[in-house]
Scaffold this motif. Structure first.
Motif, short mmCIF file in Angstrom:
data_model
loop_
_atom_site.label_atom_id
_atom_site.label_comp_id
_atom_site.label_asym_id
_atom_site.label_seq_id
_atom_site.Cartn_x
_atom_site.Cartn_y
_atom_site.Cartn_z
N TYR A 237 -4.79 -14.53 13.38
CA TYR A 237 -3.62 -14.76 12.51
C TYR A 237 -3.45 -16.27 12.28
O TYR A 237 -3.27 -16.71 11.14
CB TYR A 237 -2.39 -14.16 13.18
CG TYR A 237 -1.10 -14.25 12.38
CD1 TYR A 237 -0.91 -13.50 11.22
CD2 TYR A 237 -0.05 -15.06 12.81
CE1 TYR A 237 0.28 -13.57 10.51
CE2 TYR A 237 1.15 -15.13 12.10
CZ TYR A 237 1.31 -14.37 10.95
OH TYR A 237 2.50 -14.43 10.25
N ASN B 287 3.20 -12.52 -0.25
CA ASN B 287 3.94 -12.30 1.00
C ASN B 287 3.25 -11.32 1.95
O ASN B 287 3.44 -11.41 3.17
CB ASN B 287 5.35 -11.79 0.65
CG ASN B 287 6.08 -11.22 1.84
OD1 ASN B 287 6.52 -11.95 2.71
ND2 ASN B 287 6.18 -9.90 1.91
N THR C 56 11.78 -8.76 11.76
CA THR C 56 11.27 -7.67 10.91
C THR C 56 10.45 -6.75 11.82
O THR C 56 10.27 -7.04 13.01
CB THR C 56 10.35 -8.18 9.78
OG1 THR C 56 9.13 -8.67 10.37
CG2 THR C 56 11.00 -9.29 8.98
N GLN D 298 10.35 -11.12 18.78
CA GLN D 298 10.58 -10.81 17.37
C GLN D 298 12.00 -10.30 17.15
O GLN D 298 12.67 -10.64 16.17
CB GLN D 298 9.59 -9.72 16.93
CG GLN D 298 9.15 -9.83 15.52
CD GLN D 298 8.34 -11.09 15.27
OE1 GLN D 298 7.54 -11.46 16.09
NE2 GLN D 298 8.61 -11.74 14.17
N ARG E 121 0.82 -1.22 0.00
CA ARG E 121 0.00 0.00 0.00
C ARG E 121 0.85 1.26 0.00
O ARG E 121 0.51 2.24 -0.64
CB ARG E 121 -0.92 0.02 1.23
CG ARG E 121 -2.02 -1.02 1.20
CD ARG E 121 -2.62 -1.18 2.58
NE ARG E 121 -1.58 -1.50 3.56
CZ ARG E 121 -1.76 -1.63 4.86
NH1 ARG E 121 -2.97 -1.44 5.36
NH2 ARG E 121 -0.76 -1.92 5.66
N1 LIG Z 1 8.26 -11.73 10.69
C1 LIG Z 1 7.87 -12.89 11.12
O1 LIG Z 1 8.24 -13.32 12.23
C2 LIG Z 1 6.99 -13.76 10.28
C3 LIG Z 1 6.80 -15.07 10.69
C4 LIG Z 1 5.97 -15.89 9.94
C5 LIG Z 1 5.37 -15.41 8.80
N2 LIG Z 1 5.57 -14.13 8.43
C6 LIG Z 1 4.87 -13.65 7.25
O2 LIG Z 1 5.77 -13.02 6.37
C7 LIG Z 1 5.08 -12.04 5.60
C8 LIG Z 1 5.86 -10.75 5.61
O3 LIG Z 1 5.94 -10.27 6.94
P1 LIG Z 1 7.15 -9.35 7.46
O4 LIG Z 1 7.68 -9.99 8.69
O5 LIG Z 1 8.06 -9.01 6.37
O6 LIG Z 1 6.33 -8.08 7.96
P2 LIG Z 1 6.32 -6.55 7.52
O7 LIG Z 1 7.71 -6.02 7.43
O8 LIG Z 1 5.35 -5.88 8.41
O9 LIG Z 1 5.75 -6.61 6.03
C9 LIG Z 1 4.40 -6.79 5.76
C10 LIG Z 1 4.13 -6.30 4.35
O10 LIG Z 1 2.75 -6.52 4.02
C11 LIG Z 1 2.24 -5.32 3.45
N3 LIG Z 1 0.80 -5.22 3.70
C12 LIG Z 1 0.16 -5.20 4.90
N4 LIG Z 1 -1.16 -5.04 4.73
C13 LIG Z 1 -1.36 -4.95 3.39
C14 LIG Z 1 -2.51 -4.75 2.58
N5 LIG Z 1 -3.74 -4.61 3.11
N6 LIG Z 1 -2.34 -4.71 1.24
C15 LIG Z 1 -1.13 -4.85 0.68
N7 LIG Z 1 0.01 -5.02 1.40
C16 LIG Z 1 -0.11 -5.06 2.73
C17 LIG Z 1 3.02 -4.19 4.11
O11 LIG Z 1 3.09 -3.04 3.29
P3 LIG Z 1 2.16 -1.75 3.38
O12 LIG Z 1 1.95 -1.44 4.83
O13 LIG Z 1 2.94 -0.72 2.63
O14 LIG Z 1 0.90 -2.12 2.68
C18 LIG Z 1 4.42 -4.81 4.18
O15 LIG Z 1 5.11 -4.60 2.97
C19 LIG Z 1 3.67 -11.95 6.21
O16 LIG Z 1 2.77 -12.70 5.44
C20 LIG Z 1 3.84 -12.58 7.57
O17 LIG Z 1 2.64 -13.14 8.06
C21 LIG Z 1 6.37 -13.29 9.13
#
Ligand SMILES: NC(=O)c1ccc[n+]([C@@H]2O[C@H](COP(=O)([O-])OP(=O)(O)OC[C@H]3O[C@@H](n4cnc5c(N)ncnc54)[C@H](OP(=O)(O)O)[C@@H]3O)[C@@H](O)[C@H]2O)c1
Length: 262
Positions: free
Chosen positions: A154, A89, A189, A210, A37
Motif C-alpha cells: 500500500y 478515489n 471508514t 481505524q 465494482r
Molecule cells: N480510510 C482511511 O483511513 C484512508 C486513509 C488514507 C487514504 N485513504 C484512501 O481513500 C480512498 C477511499 O478509501 P475509503 O476509506 O473510503 O475505503 P472504502 O470505504 O473501502 O472504499 C474503497 C472504494 O474503492 C472501491 N474499489 C476497490 N477496489 C476497486 C476496484 N478494483 N475497482 C473499482 N473500485 C474499487 C470500492 O468499491 P467496490 O468494492 O464496490 O469496487 C470502494 O468504493 C482509498 O484510495 C484509500 O486508499 C483512506
C-alpha cells in the motif's frame, strides 16, 4: 465557486470517502457519475444523491481491468458530453508484515492503488485537453509520504501515485487543468474489511485504529474545500502529520515510533 452543474466522475463511490464526496457534491447540484465494482451499492448511493441533485449516473467498473477502464472512460464522457472533475478515489489497503506478504498480494495493491488511477487518468487526459480545462483529484494517503508497518504494498503504491501525479502537476500539459493530491491519515471508514493480507485474502475486520480515525464527513468536507481552492497537496491527518515532521527533522524518533505501529 460551487460545483453546480459540473460533471464529476468519482471512483470508489460505493462506500466510505467516495460516497461521502458524492453526497456533498450532489448537495451542490453537481452532475455525478458514481463508479466502483459493486453495482448494488452504487445504486443505493445513487438513490441518496438523486434526493439532492437531478443528475446522477452509475458506472460499474473494475479499475484494475484496462479494457473496462478504457470503455468506462468513453461511457463517462458520453453521459454528459464532458468531464469537469475526475476524483481518483478507489483504493484498497493492506494489513500484513512485509516478510509475510507475497509478490502477488503486492501486485494486487499496485493494480488497484496505482495502475487503476493512472490508467483512468491517461484515458481522460485527451478529453481534458480538448476541453482545455478540468480538475483531477487524487486520494493518496499519508502512506504516500512515509513507510509504515503492515502496509508495504500500500505504501509503495501510494508513493508511486504521489510521484505520478506530482509529475502531472510539474509538467502541466494542459494550462486549464488543476491537480489536487489529498493525503488522509486514518479516516473512519470500512476500508480495513477489504484490506489485503499476505496471501492476498481480505482482512475482514475493523482495525481499532481505524475506528478512532477522523470522521468521514469531516474528511470529505476538507477534500471539497481543497478542491474548491485548487490546492496542490493537502494533508488530512492527526498524529501522522507529527510522524511526517519527525521523519524530516528527527529521523531516529520517526523510526523508533513508526516501528511500534500497526
Ligand atoms: N480510510 C482511511 O483511513 C484512508 C486513509 C488514507 C487514504 N485513504 C484512501 O481513500 C480512498 C477511499 O478509501 P475509503 O476509506 O473510503 O475505503 P472504502 O470505504 O473501502 O472504499 C474503497 C472504494 O474503492 C472501491 N474499489 C476497490 N477496489 C476497486 C476496484 N478494483 N475497482 C473499482 N473500485 C474499487 C470500492 O468499491 P467496490 O468494492 O464496490 O469496487 C470502494 O468504493 C482509498 O484510495 C484509500 O486508499 C483512506
Amino acid at each position: 465557486m460551487t460545483y453546480q452543474d459540473k460533471v464529476i466522475l468519482i471512483t470508489g463511490a460505493s462506500s466510505g470517502i467516495g460516497k461521502e464526496l458524492a453526497l456533498l457534491l450532489a448537495a451542490e447540484k453537481a452532475r455525478i457519475i458514481l463508479s466502483a465494482r459493486n453495482e448494488a451499492h452504487l445504486l443505493e448511493v445513487q438513490a441518496q444523491c438523486l434526493s439532492l441533485t437531478p443528475h446522477c449516473h452509475v458506472l460499474p467498473m473494475d479499475i484494475t481491468d484496462e479494457r473496462q477502464v478504457q470503455e468506462g472512460a468513453a461511457s463517462a464522457i458520453a453521459i454528459y458530453g464532458r468531464i469537469d472533475v475526475l476524483i481518483n478515489n478507489a483504493g484498497v489497503t493492506q494489513r500484513s508484515k512485509l516478510i509475510d506478504t507475497s509478490p502477488a498480494a503486492i501486485r494486487k495493491l499496485m493494480e488497484v492503488n496505482f495502475f487503476g488511477p493512472m490508467m483512468l487518468t491517461t484515458a481522460l487526459l485527451p478529453q481534458f485537453k480538448a476541453q482545455q480545462q478540468g480538475q483531477i483529484v487524487v486520494i493518496s494517503s499519508m502512506a504516500g509520504l512515509f513507510g509504515y508497518p503492515w502496509r508495504s504494498g500500500y505504501n509503495a503504491a501510494k508513493h508511486a501515485l504521489q510521484g505520478y501525479f506530482e509529475t502531472l502537476q510539474t509538467e502541466q500539459p494542459i494550462p486549464g487543468l488543476s491537480t489536487t493530491i489529498i493525503c488522509p491519515g486514518r479516516i473512519h471508514t470500512d476500508i480495513t474489511y477489504s484490506a489485503i493480507t499476505g496471501d492476498g485474502s481480505a482482512y475482514g475486520a475493523m482495525d481499532p485504529g481505524q475506528a478512532h480515525g477522523i470522521p468521514v464527513d469531516v474528511c470529505a468536507r476538507k477534500i471539497v474545500k481543497a478542491m474548491r481552492n485548487k490546492k496542490k497537496l493537502v494533508l488530512i491527518a492527526r498524529m501522522e502529520k507529527v510522524l511526517l515532521w519527525m521523519k524530516r527533522y528527527f529521523p531516529p524518533l520517526f523510526y523508533f515510533i513508526a516501528r511500534k505501529g500497526n
